[in-house]
Design a protein around this motif. Structure first.
Motif, PDB file in Angstrom:
ATOM      1  N   SER A   2       0.830  -1.207   0.000  1.00  0.00           N
ATOM      2  CA  SER A   2       0.000   0.000   0.000  1.00  0.00           C
ATOM      3  C   SER A   2       0.865   1.259   0.000  1.00  0.00           C
ATOM      4  O   SER A   2       0.506   2.264  -0.595  1.00  0.00           O
ATOM      5  CB  SER A   2      -0.965   0.000   1.189  1.00  0.00           C
ATOM      6  OG  SER A   2      -0.261   0.093   2.403  1.00  0.00           O
ATOM      7  N   TYR A   3       2.030   1.197   0.657  1.00  0.00           N
ATOM      8  CA  TYR A   3       2.938   2.341   0.650  1.00  0.00           C
ATOM      9  C   TYR A   3       3.480   2.582  -0.764  1.00  0.00           C
ATOM     10  O   TYR A   3       3.578   3.719  -1.222  1.00  0.00           O
ATOM     11  CB  TYR A   3       4.086   2.124   1.641  1.00  0.00           C
ATOM     12  CG  TYR A   3       5.036   3.295   1.697  1.00  0.00           C
ATOM     13  CD1 TYR A   3       4.638   4.494   2.283  1.00  0.00           C
ATOM     14  CD2 TYR A   3       6.318   3.214   1.149  1.00  0.00           C
ATOM     15  CE1 TYR A   3       5.497   5.580   2.332  1.00  0.00           C
ATOM     16  CE2 TYR A   3       7.172   4.293   1.187  1.00  0.00           C
ATOM     17  CZ  TYR A   3       6.767   5.475   1.782  1.00  0.00           C
ATOM     18  OH  TYR A   3       7.602   6.550   1.827  1.00  0.00           O
ATOM     19  N   LEU A   5       1.975   1.761  -3.570  1.00  0.00           N
ATOM     20  CA  LEU A   5       0.859   2.310  -4.361  1.00  0.00           C
ATOM     21  C   LEU A   5       0.648   3.777  -4.035  1.00  0.00           C
ATOM     22  O   LEU A   5       0.362   4.585  -4.928  1.00  0.00           O
ATOM     23  CB  LEU A   5      -0.421   1.505  -4.102  1.00  0.00           C
ATOM     24  CG  LEU A   5      -0.441   0.101  -4.677  1.00  0.00           C
ATOM     25  CD1 LEU A   5      -1.719  -0.625  -4.232  1.00  0.00           C
ATOM     26  CD2 LEU A   5      -0.366   0.138  -6.192  1.00  0.00           C
ATOM     27  N   TRP A   6       0.786   4.146  -2.775  1.00  0.00           N
ATOM     28  CA  TRP A   6       0.648   5.545  -2.369  1.00  0.00           C
ATOM     29  C   TRP A   6       1.710   6.401  -3.051  1.00  0.00           C
ATOM     30  O   TRP A   6       1.432   7.482  -3.548  1.00  0.00           O
ATOM     31  CB  TRP A   6       0.751   5.653  -0.842  1.00  0.00           C
ATOM     32  CG  TRP A   6       0.674   7.070  -0.353  1.00  0.00           C
ATOM     33  CD1 TRP A   6      -0.443   7.796  -0.161  1.00  0.00           C
ATOM     34  CD2 TRP A   6       1.768   7.927  -0.029  1.00  0.00           C
ATOM     35  NE1 TRP A   6      -0.128   9.061   0.274  1.00  0.00           N
ATOM     36  CE2 TRP A   6       1.244   9.166   0.359  1.00  0.00           C
ATOM     37  CE3 TRP A   6       3.151   7.758  -0.027  1.00  0.00           C
ATOM     38  CZ2 TRP A   6       2.028  10.231   0.750  1.00  0.00           C
ATOM     39  CZ3 TRP A   6       3.939   8.830   0.366  1.00  0.00           C
ATOM     40  CH2 TRP A   6       3.389  10.044   0.737  1.00  0.00           C
TER      41      TRP A   6
END
Length: 186
Positions: A2-3, A5-6
Motif C-alpha cells: 500500500s505504501y 501504491l501511495w
C-alpha cells in the motif's frame, strides 16, 4: 504494497499537476504571441495584455479564454474606424454582460464572434443581430434599438435597407449594454 501504491499515486499526481501547469503556460505563451501580432507596437501589446488580465480578474473569467477572445475580437475589428479604446469598452461590456447573466463561455465567445462579424461586414445585418448575437445575448435586438434611439419596427426596416453602419452603432450598443447592467462589479 500500500505504501508503494501511495508513492506511485503521489508521483502520478505531481506529474499531472506539472503537465497541467506546462500546458497552461504553453497556451498562454501562444496567446501572447498572437496578441502581439494584432497589436500595432510593443506598447499597444503591453496595454492589450494588461487589459485582458484586468478583465479576467475583474469579471472572474479564465485569463486564457479572455486573452484568446480578446485577440480574436481585436483582429476582427482592427480595420474599423473605431478607436481601440472604444473597442475595448465594447469588449468589456460584453464580458460584463456575460458574467452578469451567467452566460456560458461558448455564448460569450459566440457573442464576441458575432460582433466581430458585424464589424467586418461594415453594416449591421439582421442575421448577425437576430440569430448569432440574439441567440447568445438575451435582448440584443431591443438593446440595439434603444442604442440608436429607434423602435424595434424601425430597426427592422433599417436592417432590411442596410443603412446601419457597424462602426457607428456598435460603440452605442456597448454603451447601452453598460447602461442596462444592474450589477456593480467595481
Amino acid at each position: 504494497l500500500s505504501y508503494a501504491l501511495w508513492q506511485i499515486g503521489l508521483a502520478f499526481g505531481v506529474f499531472e499537476g506539472l503537465r497541467y501547469f506546462v500546458d497552461a503556460q504553453v497556451q498562454l505563451n501562444t496567446l501572447q504571441l498572437s496578441l502581439r501580432a494584432v497589436s500595432k507596437d510593443t506598447q499597444e501589446y503591453i496595454d492589450n495584455f494588461q487589459f485582458a488580465s484586468e478583465v479576467s480578474r475583474k469579471y472572474g473569467q479564465d485569463i486564457i479564454k479572455v486573452a484568446d477572445t480578446y485577440k480574436n475580437f481585436i483582429a476582427s475589428t482592427n480595420e474599423s474606424n473605431v478607436s481601440l479604446a472604444r473597442r475595448k469598452d465594447l469588449y468589456e461590456q460584453i464580458i460584463k454582460a456575460g458574467s452578469t447573466l451567467a452566460l456560458s463561455n461558448d455564448d460569450i465567445e459566440g457573442t464576441l464572434r458575432a460582433v466581430g462579424q458585424i464589424f467586418s461586414k461594415g453594416t449591421v445585418q439582421s442575421e448577425e443581430l437576430r440569430q448569432q448575437l440574439g441567440e447568445r445575448l438575451p435582448g440584443a435586438f431591443n438593446i440595439m434599438a434603444k442604442a440608436i434611439g429607434v423602435s424595434e419596427v424601425e430597426l427592422n426596416k433599417m436592417l432590411k435597407d442596410g443603412v446601419i453602419l457597424s462602426e457607428d452603432v456598435m460603440p452605442l450598443f456597448g454603451k447601452e449594454l453598460e447602461r442596462i447592467q444592474y450589477r456593480d462589479w467595481e
